[in-house]
Design an enzyme around this catalytic site. Sequence first.
Site, short mmCIF file in Angstrom:
data_model
loop_
_atom_site.label_atom_id
_atom_site.label_comp_id
_atom_site.label_asym_id
_atom_site.label_seq_id
_atom_site.Cartn_x
_atom_site.Cartn_y
_atom_site.Cartn_z
N CYS A 51 68.53 -24.66 21.30
CA CYS A 51 68.91 -23.46 20.56
C CYS A 51 69.29 -23.88 19.14
CB CYS A 51 70.09 -22.78 21.25
SG CYS A 51 70.96 -21.56 20.25
N GLY A 52 68.99 -23.03 18.16
CA GLY A 52 69.27 -23.35 16.77
C GLY A 52 70.74 -23.48 16.44
N HIS A 53 71.60 -23.27 17.42
CA HIS A 53 73.04 -23.40 17.19
C HIS A 53 73.67 -24.38 18.17
CE1 HIS A 53 72.75 -20.26 14.21
NE2 HIS A 53 71.95 -19.64 15.05
N THR A 90 69.70 -12.05 16.71
CA THR A 90 68.86 -12.51 17.82
C THR A 90 69.26 -11.94 19.17
OG1 THR A 90 70.24 -14.48 17.82
CG2 THR A 90 68.07 -14.67 16.80
N SER A 142 63.65 -12.31 21.58
CA SER A 142 64.32 -13.60 21.50
C SER A 142 63.98 -14.50 22.68
CB SER A 142 65.84 -13.36 21.44
OG SER A 142 66.55 -14.48 21.91
N GLY A 143 63.65 -15.75 22.38
CA GLY A 143 63.45 -16.73 23.44
C GLY A 143 64.73 -17.02 24.18
N TRP A 144 65.85 -17.01 23.47
CA TRP A 144 67.16 -17.23 24.10
C TRP A 144 67.39 -16.17 25.17
CZ3 TRP A 144 71.61 -15.78 26.05
CH2 TRP A 144 72.70 -16.65 26.09
N ARG A 202 59.96 -21.44 10.82
CA ARG A 202 61.41 -21.72 10.86
C ARG A 202 61.64 -23.22 10.77
NH1 ARG A 202 65.18 -20.43 16.20
NH2 ARG A 202 66.04 -22.54 16.36
#
EC number: 4.1.3.1
Length: 553
Positions: free
Chosen positions: A216-218, A470, A105-107, A253
């Site tokens: 971030c996707g969130h 993730t 994960s990049g996060w 994605r």
Amino acid sequence: MPVPNSEANEFQALQARIDADAKEIEQWWSEPRWNKTKRTYSAREIAIRRGTFPPLTYPSSVMAKKVYKVLEKHHKEGTVSRTFGALDPVQVSQMAKFLDTIYVSGWQCSSTASTSNEPGPDLADYPMDTVPNKVEHLFKAQQFHDRKQWENRAKATSQEELDAMGPAIDYMTPIIADADAGHGGLTAVFKLTKMFIERGAAGIHMEDQTSTNKKCGHMAGRCVIPVQEHINRLVTIRMCADIMHSELVIVARTDSEAATLISSTIDTRDHYFVVGATNPDIEPFAEYMDRAIMAGVSGDELQKLEAAWIEKAGLKLFHEAFADEVNKSSVSNKQEIIKKFNDKVGPLTETSHREAKKLAKELLGKDIFFDWDLPRVREGLYRYRGGTQCSVMRARAFAPYADLVWMESNYPDFEQAREFAEGVKAKYPDQWLAYNLSPSFNWPKAMSVDEQATFIERLGQLGYIWQFITLAGLHTTALAIHKFSEDFAREGMKAYAQNVQQIEMDEGVDVLKHQKWSGAEYIDGLLKLAQGGVSATAAMGQGVTEDQFKSNL
């Protein structure tokens, strides 16, 4: 003037070599692996960019073939490859016992492994070698544990002794890693892909956000790029892999489900989702805000001014503006006119704004005021309203250039997942899908315990063959250390002896014997081999404290 024979021969030899290489590449591309892959370049164009050095078989390509077979099997059997984000070699070595893929994960890298050693949130503002370096870290650990196990099993003197060791663990679990938004333009995408291939990644995913505004996707404030711009990224990834003779798996994605901004309106496929102002008397938003800031307005007051501007501007999508104008008009067949328009202008029709305006005028008899430049934000970005159908449109566009497609979402909504899957598969029935089982979701609030237990399998029935948490590596580590620290502060060594070591013994966790797990016996063997079979400095010789655990594991 005639060309000397030696020069002519050199030219002919060069062309013959390129022709042979191109033919070999064409044969490679004719394999079933590439049946669903679209390339915008020829085999010869790849051949002339490979150089003269003999083609290398990168470990990445070996692992890419492996993960493709894993996913292909899941697709055929209707099952799921489930995994989660690994932080370190300890986690990878334990995951290998139960899971068939590894996620990086990049996060997690952003918060724990940036090559600048500067932690931060998931904005992809860490050095671009951060995630490739983590992949290499984990891949080398996989290789080491594989070699260690192989040597140990090779020393068995009988089938009985081999059986006593238990089944071999496949430590070479393929790694799929986070490539964020590419860390720049297409040359950066190319170099990033090359790093991942060189470091052992079996696959990578790349999202359609801007690399400069990546979130971030969130998180809020996500800005996507035009459809074609992301396709260009995917083509670049495959081109780099082709040049390096790698079968790298690509996951495309889309963050468009919750996107509120887009960098450009150049691609007609995006026009349906671009937000415009319907009030011709409003001043441009950027000028309005700049004037307020120059006047000293800030903070909450600035937010109030923005809200007031938005309310006054009448922000809408064009099809909404058209419907409103029809409903305000005196025509009798309002719903029929709206339906005629929507039949030709929809989320999946890829109709340009110019064509939509022309149709609107034909049906209504007048032009409709709609300006998507007026609401542009101070960063120059356009306002955008994505959604599930927007994600379907983008996933369909990306599918020919990727092995899997993935819609980032804000909730673990099964019906939304169904809508996306059915939308994509209506055009590409065999398309592989990926799903983020995100820890950003409040799972206990989102669904019952029984629904949690079956969620992965239910998604699998829709075609989501690769699913991943993730940040499970991060969260499980945090929970374990939180709990142990609390217990250790209160109970001393009892906390470790009973809540860690005893459980390791009961569960058969190989890290109980951490010296052996770390490869001390393997390295001792290398030392002895180098010194004729004897080493006075062997780490696992007489006196090693790990002998205390001989009866436990």
